[in-house]
Design an enzyme around this catalytic site. Structure first.
Site, PDB file in Angstrom:
ATOM      1  CB  ILE A 182      -0.935   0.015   1.228  1.00  0.00           C
ATOM      2  CG1 ILE A 182      -1.779  -1.256   1.273  1.00  0.00           C
ATOM      3  CG2 ILE A 182      -1.830   1.254   1.204  1.00  0.00           C
ATOM      4  CD1 ILE A 182      -2.658  -1.359   2.518  1.00  0.00           C
ATOM      5  CB  SER A 207       2.194   9.226  -7.709  1.00  0.00           C
ATOM      6  OG  SER A 207       3.117   9.733  -8.645  1.00  0.00           O
ATOM      7  CB  CYS A 362      12.853  16.541   7.513  1.00  0.00           C
ATOM      8  SG  CYS A 362      11.255  17.209   7.004  1.00  0.00           S
TER       9      CYS A 362
END
Length: 390
Positions: A182, A207, A362
């Site tokens: 998934i 996508s 990040c």
């Protein structure tokens, strides 16, 4: 008389304007200083301010203003990752001002489903359909867009292969199994599992860019990549993997997602959930990330995951690889920066600064332990005799 009043008004406006900037500069400088960051200092994590508007914008709009002012080249830092490491370890994120616009976004996220099927497609397109050229130049040779595991790894390629193999071993894959992936991306996990463990894989993504390249990369293998929302899934599988997709599910859909996975997993099967996690339960993401990188995404907390799986799954194993994501993001930025000459004809300088800010902020966040990276192994009934992997 009118001229004198106008002149006096100009003086007053200038005084207020100057005072506002001076106060904002003083306030923000003191906040940064509490985290060991000096404005126009000499340390690698200090910031150099090029535009005095920076102070008022950041105080007015917090995280969003910090990111947008960086994109506008109003400030810089020699080590952006270390700047964020210091900023977040100093917990300045908890002191950030939330503008009315941001407060409205938070309320809207609590009231409405920002990741319904139509929205989920639009959210995915904004990031993952930017261009396969970008991700090809940034990622490893297998095109893995999730955290690599760096134990005994000397390169990004090795770290990603180790992660893929560990994931397969945790799922206890055996030849002939049918596995569901998934959020399959460009098919990196599907390709590896099919090649190394002789399994059949069905992968889904929202996508089109990912699906097209993924099908090419997996050509000749028992891999089927479909353009599909997870809510459309049916059938049953021997094992299910989801690597780096749960961050796009959203709070209002967590239970639906887990119920879907439960329904698709055979009784003796295992489910591997690989997701970035938050230390706190929230209903919203960082406003800059939300606007420019991952629209309407959300990092789940332990409590939110627990609530979503309760009564469905047995928790077999939970592992944290958060510091590995720091290394992975740093490696991605090195690749992106090194290959910028191959990309800059299509992506402008503002995009470069935006992407650099994304990757290195990040990295600093994982280094500061504000974000986590979890791998969970779940079963429907509990593995008889207990769960083991090697």
């Amino acid at each position: 008389m009118a001229v004198q009043l106008l002149a006096r008004l100009r003086v007053n406006i200038c005084t207020i304007y100057t005072s506002t900037h001076v106060n904002a500069k003083d306030t923000l400088s003191r906040l940064f200083s509490s985290a060991g960051i000096t404005v126009n200092g000499s340390n690698a994590w200090d910031i150099q301010v090029h535009n005095e508007h920076f102070y008022t914008q950041v105080l007015a709009t917090g995280s969003l203003g910090l990111g947008e002012s960086y994109m506008s080249n109003w400030w810089d830092s020699p080590r952006l990752d270390e700047f964020f490491h210091h900023l977040l370890r100093g917990e300045l994120d908890t002191k950030a001002h939330k503008s009315l616009a941001i407060q409205g976004e938070i309320l809207f996220s609590r009231l409405f489903n920002r990741q319904n099927p139509a929205s989920a497609y639009r959210n995915a397109v904004k990031h993952y359909d930017l261009g396969n050229d970008l991700f090809t130049q940034m990622l490893d040779r297998r095109m893995v867009y999730t955290c690599g595991f760096w134990k005994n790894a000397q390169s990004l390629n090795e770290a990603q292969e180790y992660k893929l193999d560990l994931s397969c071993r945790k799922l206890q894959l055996k030849p002939g199994m049918h596995v569901l992936d998934i959020g399959c991306g460009w098919g990196s996990f599907a390709k590896y599992a099919a090649e190394k463990y002789q399994v059949k894989v069905t992968g889904i993504t929202l996508s089109k860019e990912q699906a097209e390249l993924g099908r090419q990369l997996c050509k000749g293998l028992p891999v089927d990549i479909q353009l599909m929302d997870y809510r459309q899934l049916g059938g049953q599988y021997d094992a299910i993997a989801s690597l780096g997709m749960f961050e796009h599910v959203g709070l209002k859909n967590y239970r639906i997602y887990m119920q879907t996975v439960f329904n698709c997993l055979r009784d003796e099967g295992l489910f591997l959930l690989h997701t970035i996690g938050s230390n706190h339960s929230t209903a919203y993401i960082d406003p800059w990330i939300n606007k420019y990188i991952f629209p309407h995404s959300l990092l789940p907390s332990i409590r939110q995951i627990g609530k979503a799986i309760e009564g469905l799954f047995v928790m077999e194993h939970w592992e944290n690889f958060s510091t590995d994501y720091d290394k992975t993001l740093s490696a991605w930025f090195t690749n992106f920066s090194s290959n910028w000459n191959k990309l800059k004809a299509k992506y402008d300088d503002t995009f470069y600064r935006m992407w650099k800010y994304y990757l290195l902020s990040c990295a600093g966040s994982f280094r500061a332990r504000k974000n986590q990276l979890w791998q969970l192994v779940l079963s429907r009934k509990g593995v008889e005799g207990g769960y083991r992997f090697s």
